[in-house]
Design a protein around this motif. Structure first.
Motif, mmCIF file in Angstrom:
data_model
loop_
_atom_site.group_PDB
_atom_site.id
_atom_site.type_symbol
_atom_site.label_atom_id
_atom_site.label_comp_id
_atom_site.label_asym_id
_atom_site.label_seq_id
_atom_site.Cartn_x
_atom_site.Cartn_y
_atom_site.Cartn_z
ATOM 1 N N UNK A 199 -10.229 6.163 -0.259
ATOM 2 C CA UNK A 199 -10.890 6.258 1.044
ATOM 3 C C UNK A 199 -9.962 5.732 2.140
ATOM 4 N N UNK A 200 -9.304 4.612 1.855
ATOM 5 C CA UNK A 200 -8.398 4.033 2.847
ATOM 6 C C UNK A 200 -7.214 4.935 3.149
ATOM 7 N N UNK A 201 -6.914 5.823 2.196
ATOM 8 C CA UNK A 201 -5.780 6.711 2.417
ATOM 9 C C UNK A 201 -6.212 8.029 3.026
ATOM 10 N N UNK A 208 -9.537 -4.088 8.043
ATOM 11 C CA UNK A 208 -10.370 -3.455 7.016
ATOM 12 C C UNK A 208 -10.793 -4.452 5.959
ATOM 13 N N UNK A 260 -12.347 3.118 -3.245
ATOM 14 C CA UNK A 260 -11.936 2.393 -2.034
ATOM 15 C C UNK A 260 -10.488 2.693 -1.624
ATOM 16 N N UNK A 261 -9.594 2.656 -2.600
ATOM 17 C CA UNK A 261 -8.181 2.902 -2.287
ATOM 18 C C UNK A 261 -7.951 4.309 -1.756
ATOM 19 N N UNK A 306 -12.189 -7.043 -8.878
ATOM 20 C CA UNK A 306 -13.060 -5.962 -8.398
ATOM 21 C C UNK A 306 -13.798 -6.470 -7.164
ATOM 22 N N UNK A 307 -14.134 -5.545 -6.263
ATOM 23 C CA UNK A 307 -14.897 -5.952 -5.089
ATOM 24 C C UNK A 307 -16.347 -6.151 -5.533
ATOM 25 N N UNK A 315 -5.702 6.612 -8.257
ATOM 26 C CA UNK A 315 -4.713 6.751 -7.187
ATOM 27 C C UNK A 315 -3.567 7.650 -7.604
ATOM 28 N N UNK A 338 0.822 -1.208 0.000
ATOM 29 C CA UNK A 338 0.000 0.000 0.000
ATOM 30 C C UNK A 338 0.856 1.259 0.000
ATOM 31 N N UNK A 368 -15.800 0.911 -5.871
ATOM 32 C CA UNK A 368 -14.585 0.214 -6.259
ATOM 33 C C UNK A 368 -13.458 1.194 -6.550
ATOM 34 N N UNK A 413 2.161 2.289 -5.904
ATOM 35 C CA UNK A 413 1.944 1.602 -7.169
ATOM 36 C C UNK A 413 0.469 1.207 -7.239
ATOM 37 N N UNK A 430 -9.456 1.962 -11.249
ATOM 38 C CA UNK A 430 -9.034 1.862 -9.858
ATOM 39 C C UNK A 430 -7.549 2.194 -9.731
ATOM 40 N N UNK A 488 -19.155 -6.667 -4.156
ATOM 41 C CA UNK A 488 -20.291 -6.100 -3.432
ATOM 42 C C UNK A 488 -20.306 -4.583 -3.486
ATOM 43 N N UNK A 489 -19.332 -3.994 -4.136
ATOM 44 C CA UNK A 489 -19.306 -2.535 -4.203
ATOM 45 C C UNK A 489 -19.684 -2.080 -5.605
ATOM 46 N N UNK A 544 -4.918 -5.167 -0.456
ATOM 47 C CA UNK A 544 -3.646 -4.778 0.160
ATOM 48 C C UNK A 544 -3.050 -3.577 -0.559
ATOM 49 N N UNK A 545 -3.110 -3.609 -1.886
ATOM 50 C CA UNK A 545 -2.572 -2.480 -2.649
ATOM 51 C C UNK A 545 -3.432 -1.243 -2.434
ATOM 52 N N UNK A 546 -4.717 -1.456 -2.228
ATOM 53 C CA UNK A 546 -5.613 -0.341 -1.949
ATOM 54 C C UNK A 546 -5.478 0.158 -0.516
#
Lengths: 373, 280
Positions: A102-104, B183, A99-100, A87-88, A151, A74, A96, A78, A147, A90-91, B175-177
């Motif tokens: 949001x986590x940041x 989580x 998500x990345x 892809x997730x 980023x 993470x 999708x 990259x 996705x 359920x999203x 993990x990359x996300x």
């Protein structure tokens, strides 16, 4: 945006199997590198080591000027696109993509803006509220790319992203990836087993075999001067003909056929000679030629592939579709198009004959490449 | 497609009759008076005492202490069923998560040890379980009723199989996300397991609701009595010439059947949806 330095990187699994052996690649900022090779050659492992999904056994990977060996995926800055999209389910497409970010801890407004931008770029706007299930393969692939884009990472990593698509979609997605990478100028590493994909996408190709680099170079460079019999047979379609030959001075014998190399003598004795199917043509009157006994013909429309034997060795020629065929045909090849490889090592010998000066345009090979595709 | 014919319907109708008749008989019988049932046996026609029997059953204070009502017992059973199902799902999901996603030494061995011990039915380990609960002072508490039965081999096994079927790339993408273990579990695995959870909820709720032996051991205080015990206690009053309240026993049985039926009907939709939705 960053350079990526892969320095003497090896992957040794517990149990002693070496999947990648001392690989060195220096990737310039904004460059599109394609790792290509048959399955099991270590290309995916190498990519996953750059991504941080596999532990690097030896050597160092540097993204920008930071060694990332022990950095979490993470935090490596990259983004990766997977073969099965990952892809997730359920999203929604929007979630999708977001998500990345949001986590940041990216602010909501910025997430919305970046997702909107990526969606516009990839023509995903009508699908933002759908779930991946309700999308076609190509659309899913675009979401997977989106996705990565949102980023704004230092590098894109593609792991055979087009393998799950049908042939037609693959061609158009190939174009889209290329265009997108040009536009964003993001350093990219792309893994594929498809030499055609590799040729068309790469700024530079890295041909891997058995965990080792066989050759690094621009696509046409690799095509025209393959460094080994492996590269020669892997790059280009149909595969380069590799036949046993004998060189005495500047006289080359392939089975019953004799060639004059006009003073060029890179080696002597038995060696492997490479002839590209598309370099072979029907011999004109009075030209040095050899007879090919025809076994069967594959019609491709734009050309016909004639499979036959020269002496007792199989040989394939790509000829124009209107060529008249009999049981045997007389073929010729310009001597400067012959490739020589050592029998024992498979390594290239010499740089081939210097090309005659006149047909310079033809020598570029661009037209030929398109034709053989 | 196969065209439905008369014969198919006949089989289906027979099946429905076979399964539904006892329920209908129980319900019809419960609307008669106890004396009538005692003299005439089971009924197939509705009697006239529906409202009063059911009101009595739900609100009359009975038992030895004369304080426990039917409604109270329904509530107890409900707490037991829901606590059971929810607890089992949480516990077995966490256990399965640890087993599947964290590589620790002998994880598989640990799993199989847990699995085989839990295959032993409650009845086999009921004495030690009871002793532990007594010493912890958990007799006559909901904790004592629910907690000892929470560890579920079945649930762990189902979730383990399910997690194993989740593609690895999903974990890698997460993990990359930038999603850590917690989580990933909350944002990806839990939503993906919804249908699995529904399935296990159905099974475990019914299992918990129908518990008889364990609650009987664990509760002496009548305010913790469950429906299953209540039905039994109604039939135990043979004092003098009194007839057992058959009608009330039947009414309680019918009441006891309703919540599981409702749970199944509600969650079945999810369950089937999960089965028919392709492409996880």
């Amino acid at each position: 945006m960053a350079t990526i330095d892969i320095n003497q990187v090896s992957k040794i699994y517990t149990g002693g199997v070496t999947a990648v052996r001392s690989v060195d690649i220096n990737i310039a900022d904004g460059e599109f590198i394609v790792l290509v090779g048959p399955s099991g050659c270590g290309k995916s492992t190498l990519l996953r080591m750059v991504a941080g999904l596999e532990v690097i056994s030896q050597g160092a990977v540097r993204i920008g000027d930071r060694v990332v060996n022990d950095v979490d995926p993470a935090d490596r800055d990259i983004a990766m696109v997977f073969q099965n999209y990952a892809l997730y389910p359920h999203m929604t497409v929007y979630e999708n993509l977001a998500y990345g970010l949001k986590n940041r801890g990216t602010p909501k407004a910025e997430i919305a803006e970046r997702v909107a931008e990526a969606a516009r770029m990839l023509q995903l706007e009508p699908y933002l509220e759908r779930r991946p299930r309700a999308l076609s393969g190509g659309q899913r692939q675009r979401v997977a790319m989106g996705r990565a884009i949102v980023r704004k990472p230092a590098a894109f990593l593609f792991d055979e992203p087009l393998s799950n698509l049908d042939a037609k979609l693959r061609v158009s997605m190939r174009g889209e990836i290329k265009r997108l990478q040009r536009r964003l100028g993001t350093t990219s590493i792309y893994v594929t087993h498809d030499q055609l994909e590799a040729m068309t996408l790469a700024d530079r190709l890295v041909v891997l075999n058995g965990g080792q680099i066989e050759q690094i170079g621009a696509p046409l460079e690799v095509y025209h001067t393959p460094a080994s019999t492996f590269v020669a047979s892997f790059i280009g379609s149909p595969a380069m003909n590799l036949v046993k030959g004998d060189l005495h001075g500047d006289r080359l014998a392939i089975g019953p056929a004799m060639f004059e190399l006009g003073g060029y003598a890179p080696a002597s004795g038995p060696l492997t000679v490479g002839l590209r199917a598309e370099d072979l043509r029907i011999a004109r009157e009075g030209e040095v030629s050899f007879a090919l006994r025809v076994d069967y013909v594959e019609e491709l429309g734009s050309q016909r592939l004639v499979h036959g034997t020269l002496g007792d060795q199989p040989l394939t020629a790509a000829l124009p579709p209107e060529t008249a065929l009999g049981d045997a045909i007389n073929l010729a090849i310009p001597p400067d198009r012959l490739h020589f490889f050592a029998n024992e090592t498979g390594k290239r010998i010499g740089n081939g004959l210097p090309a005659p000066t006149t047909p310079a345009a033809e020598r570029l090979g661009a037209g030929r490449l398109v034709a053989h595709r | 497609m196969h065209k439905t014919r008369f014969f198919d319907h006949l089989i289906l109708i027979c099946g429905v009759l076979f399964l539904m008749t006892p329920v209908v008989v129980a319900f019809m019988t419960s609307t008669h008076t106890a004396a009538e049932i005692h003299s005439k046996g089971l009924m197939l026609s509705p009697g006239g005492h529906f409202a009063e029997t059911y009101t009595t059953v739900l609100t009359r204070q009975g038992g030895f202490t004369g304080q426990v009502t039917g409604a109270r017992m329904v509530m107890n059973s409900f707490i037991l069923g829901v606590g059971f199902a929810a607890g089992k799902i949480i516990l077995s999901m966490l256990a399965a998560y640890a087993i599947v996603y964290f590589r620790f030494r002998m994880a598989n061995l640990a799993f199989w040890i847990i699995f085989t011990t839990l295959l032993l039915p409650l009845e086999v380990r009921i004495m030690p379980s009871y002793q532990v609960m007594t010493q912890l002072g958990l007799i006559n508490t909901y904790t004592g009723l629910i907690v000892p039965l929470l560890a579920s081999a079945t649930g762990t096994f189902y979730f383990r199989q399910f997690f194993k079927s989740v593609p690895d790339e999903l974990l890698e993408a997460a993990r990359i996300d930038g999603a850590g273990p917690f989580k990933f579990f909350i944002d990806v695995l839990v939503p993906l397991s919804r249908t699995m959870m529904a399935a296990i909820f159905i099974i475990m709720f019914v299992y918990g609701w129908n518990q008889y032996l364990w609650p009987m051991l664990m509760t002496t205080d009548e305010s913790f009595f469950t429906l299953m015990r209540g039905i039994k206690s109604i039939l135990q009053v043979w004092i003098g010439s009194q007839i057992p309240d058959y009608n009330e026993a039947f009414a309680l049985a019918v009441l006891a059947m309703l919540p599981p039926v409702l749970i199944v009907v509600i969650f079945q939709r999810w369950f089937i949806k999960g089965l028919t939705e392709s492409d996880k």
